[in-house]
Motif scaffolding. Structure first.
Motif, PDB file in Angstrom:
ATOM      1  N   LYS A  74      25.090 -45.790 -28.381  1.00 58.86           N
ATOM      2  CA  LYS A  74      25.128 -47.161 -28.906  1.00 58.86           C
ATOM      3  C   LYS A  74      25.867 -48.117 -27.976  1.00 58.86           C
ATOM      4  O   LYS A  74      25.398 -49.221 -27.716  1.00 58.86           O
TER       5      LYS A  74
ATOM      6  N   GLY B 105      28.318 -36.241 -38.240  1.00 60.22           N
ATOM      7  CA  GLY B 105      28.844 -37.357 -37.482  1.00 60.22           C
ATOM      8  C   GLY B 105      30.226 -37.717 -37.797  1.00 60.22           C
ATOM      9  O   GLY B 105      31.184 -37.170 -37.817  1.00 60.22           O
TER      10      GLY B 105
ATOM     11  N   CYS C 120      25.964 -41.221 -29.224  1.00 61.19           N
ATOM     12  CA  CYS C 120      24.548 -41.434 -29.511  1.00 61.19           C
ATOM     13  C   CYS C 120      23.938 -42.490 -28.610  1.00 61.19           C
ATOM     14  O   CYS C 120      22.764 -42.757 -28.648  1.00 61.19           O
TER      15      CYS C 120
ATOM     16  N   GLY D   6      25.919 -45.121 -35.419  1.00 70.06           N
ATOM     17  CA  GLY D   6      25.503 -43.783 -35.009  1.00 70.06           C
ATOM     18  C   GLY D   6      26.704 -42.943 -34.666  1.00 70.06           C
ATOM     19  O   GLY D   6      27.788 -43.467 -34.433  1.00 70.06           O
ATOM     20  N   PRO D   7      26.540 -41.623 -34.651  1.00 69.76           N
ATOM     21  CA  PRO D   7      27.653 -40.744 -34.305  1.00 69.76           C
ATOM     22  C   PRO D   7      28.071 -40.968 -32.852  1.00 69.76           C
ATOM     23  O   PRO D   7      27.281 -41.470 -32.051  1.00 69.76           O
TER      24      PRO D   7
ATOM     25  N   ARG E  12      17.529 -38.387 -41.090  1.00 74.04           N
ATOM     26  CA  ARG E  12      18.752 -38.363 -40.270  1.00 74.04           C
ATOM     27  C   ARG E  12      19.667 -39.527 -40.616  1.00 74.04           C
ATOM     28  O   ARG E  12      20.888 -39.408 -40.662  1.00 74.04           O
ATOM     29  N   THR E  13      19.079 -40.696 -40.914  1.00 70.62           N
ATOM     30  CA  THR E  13      19.884 -41.844 -41.314  1.00 70.62           C
ATOM     31  C   THR E  13      20.608 -41.529 -42.615  1.00 70.62           C
ATOM     32  O   THR E  13      21.804 -41.786 -42.764  1.00 70.62           O
TER      33      THR E  13
ATOM     34  N   TYR F 153      23.465 -39.212 -42.094  1.00 70.50           N
ATOM     35  CA  TYR F 153      24.610 -39.879 -41.479  1.00 70.50           C
ATOM     36  C   TYR F 153      25.353 -40.720 -42.513  1.00 70.50           C
ATOM     37  O   TYR F 153      26.580 -40.676 -42.624  1.00 70.50           O
TER      38      TYR F 153
ATOM     39  N   ILE G 277      16.599 -44.563 -34.357  1.00 69.63           N
ATOM     40  CA  ILE G 277      15.938 -43.872 -35.460  1.00 69.63           C
ATOM     41  C   ILE G 277      15.398 -44.862 -36.491  1.00 69.63           C
ATOM     42  O   ILE G 277      14.288 -44.749 -36.970  1.00 69.63           O
TER      43      ILE G 277
ATOM     44  N   TYR H  35      20.551 -42.103 -32.772  1.00 67.95           N
ATOM     45  CA  TYR H  35      20.945 -40.697 -32.774  1.00 67.95           C
ATOM     46  C   TYR H  35      20.405 -40.051 -31.499  1.00 67.95           C
ATOM     47  O   TYR H  35      19.216 -40.152 -31.205  1.00 67.95           O
ATOM     48  N   LEU H  36      21.274 -39.408 -30.749  1.00 67.84           N
ATOM     49  CA  LEU H  36      20.896 -38.756 -29.487  1.00 67.84           C
ATOM     50  C   LEU H  36      20.091 -39.679 -28.570  1.00 67.84           C
ATOM     51  O   LEU H  36      19.114 -39.272 -27.978  1.00 67.84           O
TER      52      LEU H  36
ATOM     53  N   HIS I 127      31.356 -47.639 -35.350  1.00 68.35           N
ATOM     54  CA  HIS I 127      31.196 -46.292 -35.874  1.00 68.35           C
ATOM     55  C   HIS I 127      31.609 -46.257 -37.344  1.00 68.35           C
ATOM     56  O   HIS I 127      31.668 -45.226 -37.965  1.00 68.35           O
TER      57      HIS I 127
END
Lengths: 282, 258, 292
Positions: free
Chosen positions: B50, B258, B48, B44-45, B248-249, B252, B232, B227-228, B211
């Motif tokens: 993680k 991201g 997020c 994830g960005p 969204r995946t 990314y 997801i 994400y956020l 990342h």
């Protein structure tokens, strides 16, 4: 033009410090000369005589008294000051409680030496007498106890800073291996901060070596080498404070010589502490 | 709750949320299950959540005030919040972003740090055995066997990180949590750590935050995309990289953000 | 079995908890003396703490003895000590603060240079010097040449003690200013002198002020160096070339005189309150400044 004058003024101020230090060392050395010439440096340091009748003086009992009281004070202060530094630098770091505790400890550092002396005399001394430690209460133990309280602020505030500087990554590393908070402190925080903590205790002992009023009010002021904790004695600062007013001739020079030795002793101790600090902070 | 847990999974997350006090949750109601002997990547960005999620499994958030964790996490079917935190951390070993060998301990001492910290006494022979086995597991033994008495901080970054993995493995954890373990390392050291992870999969279960998408593709069986603060998507890595379910995946993975 | 017990999480958690409690207890014990001392001074000194303390000079041993015999309170105050402390402190402030600030500027501006490193080490050395040694050296350089104990000598002694503290605090507060501040001043065409005096010093003012206050509070209660420099005086004396008294010195004299010993508490209370008050004032200025 103005700027050059200004810079010259700054330099002159800095030179004053150099001059002042030189004057201090020069004055002490010149005034101690008589005593050192008469007894020899080694002879003066190793002699236990202190007799105005025969004009025979030596510094050994006072050096011993100074070193012993400072050492005992340092040992006594460790559990307290280490606790304070863990309290402020680890358990309550950055919280209001640590700020309050830190301020109280700072204020303790501001209490005048003579007030500590009075408190030791009127409050602590009867406790020692009641405990049967010594008849009058005066002596190494009483002086060192009060000294220990006096140096807690000096040793604890610096140590707290070093303990607080332990990287969070290392502490998390220890926790992630299953350590408790105490184990993390014992095996990670304290070893990592150890040289800094060591230096702050040396700095505190420098304070203890030079402390005058409180010690002279409590140690008993006898010119002998202390044989036990309950024994009385005197310190280098104490003998100067007690006998300077009435002294002249060789006795005055001997007191000056003790002053010089005390100056050198504290300077050496401070130098070592500052040196360690410099290495640590790099 | 407990009887609904499937003990085939070594790690189960149920509605895990983490809040740093005020505002949005850093991790929001994440549920997922991890099977034994797999590598699960969390992607994830940045920001997020993680790393925050990974640290929750180690109960590291309890060290700080103002961080609250809700929901439940099961390790081998047992809720970690009903276990002693020290036990949890021993069972779920953690490897951090930057290598953090203890600077006051030797290489030898670092590998044994877990035993020392947990007050578990070992004989000299046992110690030697643990050190050699752990260092061999991370392929560091041959490089350091002649300098075990040296401080761990003298090693290169990659060696230090392998030492930290060895330190964690020495305690025989059930689960290995890795928080971007290669982000502070050069490409060669990174490659060695990745090889190591694939080897370790045979004996351990690994959850790794990264990342780096290609790293996730190279080493993981399953992937989570966060994400956020929200989870997801969670599924087999291959499937996620080829046919992502969520827009969204896909964005990314294709580098749209991201 | 025993091994397992000592390594058990429950035992270790309990131990960690016990350690924390011990840390709290010892910390409390370390802080307690401040309150114990304050309490004792208030309890024993509040009755002597009256207007007379500020308006009358210290009684002689004889006066005090007569009062004690007739069961009255000891007459008199510590006016001679108060004026003496004021005189000595003023002299010390006038000497140490300008010189200290000037030197501090030098150190902050020339950091790293050989001379600055030397001066910095020497001021560390001076800071660690025992106060009695300061007294002795001032005796050699001031009392002897003037062939009289004097307020001036006492002022010099306290100035020597204050100097390194003022130097350090000036240097530290100047170093905390961003370099851009100085660059901005110079880029506007200001001369070096006006940038330092008009921009840097005012920006660091509260730091300097706090440092100076702390230095004053530290030397205010000093007794040892005054013992060998100002001698003490029974009357109010404003002539700085003659002996004066001071509050801590009076406490020392009262302590050594069985007839006057009743006066130590009120004087000590006053001294302690003044020192702590200045300390707290300095700290509050520092913290207010930090927020901005």
């Amino acid at each position: 033009m103005k700027d050059r004058l200004f810079k010259a003024g700054l330099l002159a101020a800095a030179c004053m410090i150099v001059l002042l230090t030189a004057a201090i060392v020069y004055g002490l050395v010149v005034r101690s000369m008589d005593a050192f010439e008469r007894f020899g440096i080694a002879g003066f340091i190793s002699s236990s005589a202190w007799d105005s009748q025969t004009d025979d003086y030596g510094a050994l009992p006072f050096i011993a008294g100074t070193v012993v009281t400072a050492t005992v004070a340092l040992v006594l202060c460790i559990p307290f000051s280490l606790s304070v530094s863990l309290f402020n630098g680890e358990y309550f770091r950055g919280r209001k409680l640590a700020v309050v505790a830190g301020s109280i400890i700072d204020l303790l550092a501001g209490v005048p030496s003579i007030v500590f002396g009075l408190w030791g005399f009127y409050t602590l001394r009867p406790v020692l007498v009641a405990a049967g430690i010594s008849g009058q209460g005066f002596g190494i133990l009483l002086a060192s106890t009060v000294l220990a309280i006096m140096i807690v602020p000096y040793s604890s505030s610096l140590s707290a800073e070093f303990i607080a500087m332990t990287p969070a990554a290392l502490k998390e590393g220890a926790y992630s291996l299953g350590a408790t908070r105490m184990e993390t402190i014992r095996y990670v925080s304290l070893p990592v901060a150890s040289s800094g903590i060591f230096a702050s205790y040396i700095l505190a002992s420098g304070r203890a070596l030079g402390e005058t009023m409180a010690v002279t009010m409590l140690i008993g002021n006898t010119n002998n080498i202390p044989r036990s904790l309950s024994d009385t004695g005197n310190t280098m600062a104490g003998i100067i404070a007690n006998q300077f007013g009435e002294a002249g001739g060789l006795k005055l020079s001997s007191l000056m010589a003790i002053g010089l030795l005390l100056f050198l002793l504290t300077a050496a101790v401070n130098l070592v502490a500052k040196y360690i600090m410099k290495i640590v902070s790099r | 709750m407990e009887n609904t847990v499937n003990t085939d999974y070594i790690l189960e997350l149920k509605d895990v949320s983490v809040s740093y006090g005020g505002g949005r949750n850093a991790v929001d109601k994440v549920s997922a299950s991890v099977s034994p002997n797999t590598v699960t990547a969390i992607m994830g960005p940045s920001g997020c959540g993680k790393s925050t999620l990974l640290r929750a499994i180690n109960r590291l958030h309890e060290l700080y005030r103002d961080i609250t964790t809700t929901g439940d996490i099961f390790l081998k079917g047992q809720s970690i919040f009903r276990m002693n935190p020290m036990m949890v951390r021993r069972l779920a070993g953690m490897v951090f972003q930057r290598p953090n060998p203890f600077p006051t301990m030797s290489i030898y001492g670092n590998v044994l740090a877990g035993y020392r910290l947990n007050n578990i006494p070992l004989s000299k022979a046992e110690k030697d055995c643990v050190v050699e086995k752990s260092l061999r597991e991370v392929n560091l033994w041959d490089e350091v066997k002649d300098s075990l008495g040296k401080k761990g901080t003298f090693l290169s970054g990659g060696q230090q990180q392998r030492l930290c993995i060895a330190r964690t493995l020495a305690l025989r954890p059930e689960l290995l949590l890795m928080d971007e373990p290669t982000s502070a390392l050069d490409p060669i050291s990174t490659a060695r750590i990745e090889e190591l992870i694939l080897e370790l999969k045979k004996e351990y279960t690994i959850v790794i935050v990264t990342h780096n998408m290609s790293q996730a593709a190279r080493i993981s069986c399953n992937s989570m995309f966060m994400y956020l603060g929200e989870l997801i998507e969670f599924g087999p890595t291959k499937q996620m990289f080829t046919k992502p379910k969520d827009k969204r995946t896909e964005d990314y993975l294709t580098g749209s953000f991201g | 079995m025993k091994k397992a017990f000592f390594a058990s999480p429950a035992y270790r958690s309990a131990k960690s908890r016990a350690f924390f409690i011990a840390v709290c207890l010892f910390s409390t014990a370390a802080m307690a003396p401040l309150f114990l001392i304050l309490w004792e001074l208030v309890e024993k000194g509040h009755r002597q703490f009256r207007p007379e303390l500020f308006t009358h000079v210290a009684p002689t041993s004889m006066e005090a003895m007569l009062a004690r015999i007739s069961g009255e309170a000891i007459p008199g105050g510590i006016l001679n000590g108060l004026t003496g402390t004021l005189t000595v402190l003023t002299i010390a402030i006038l000497m140490a603060i300008p010189l200290g600030i000037w030197t501090g500027i030098y150190l902050a501006e020339k950091r790293g240079m050989l001379m600055a490193r030397l001066v910095s080490s020497l001021s560390d050395l001076l800071q660690g010097m025992p106060s009695i040694v300061v007294g002795v050296i001032v005796y050699v350089w001031v009392v002897r040449p003037m062939s009289s104990y004097s307020a001036l000598a006492g002022g010099v002694a306290l100035a020597v003690m204050m100097l390194p503290m003022v130097v350090r605090s000036t240097e530290e507060s100047l170093k905390m200013l961003p370099v851009s501040l100085k660059e901005a001043g110079l880029s506007l065409g200001g001369s070096y002198m006006s940038v330092v005096l008009r921009i840097l010093l005012p920006s660091a003012f509260s730091g300097l002020f706090t440092g100076a206050l702390l230095a004053i509070s530290r030397v205010m209660g000093e007794t040892a160096p005054l013992l060998v420099t100002i001698l003490g005086a029974a009357t109010v004396n404003w002539d700085i070339s003659r002996p004066v008294s001071s509050v801590p010195l009076l406490i020392w004299e009262f302590y050594n005189d069985p007839n006057l010993v009743g006066l130590i508490w009120a004087s000590s209370l006053l001294l302690l309150l003044a020192v702590l008050g200045i300390n707290i004032l300095a700290k509050s200025i520092a913290s207010k400044w930090k927020i901005q």
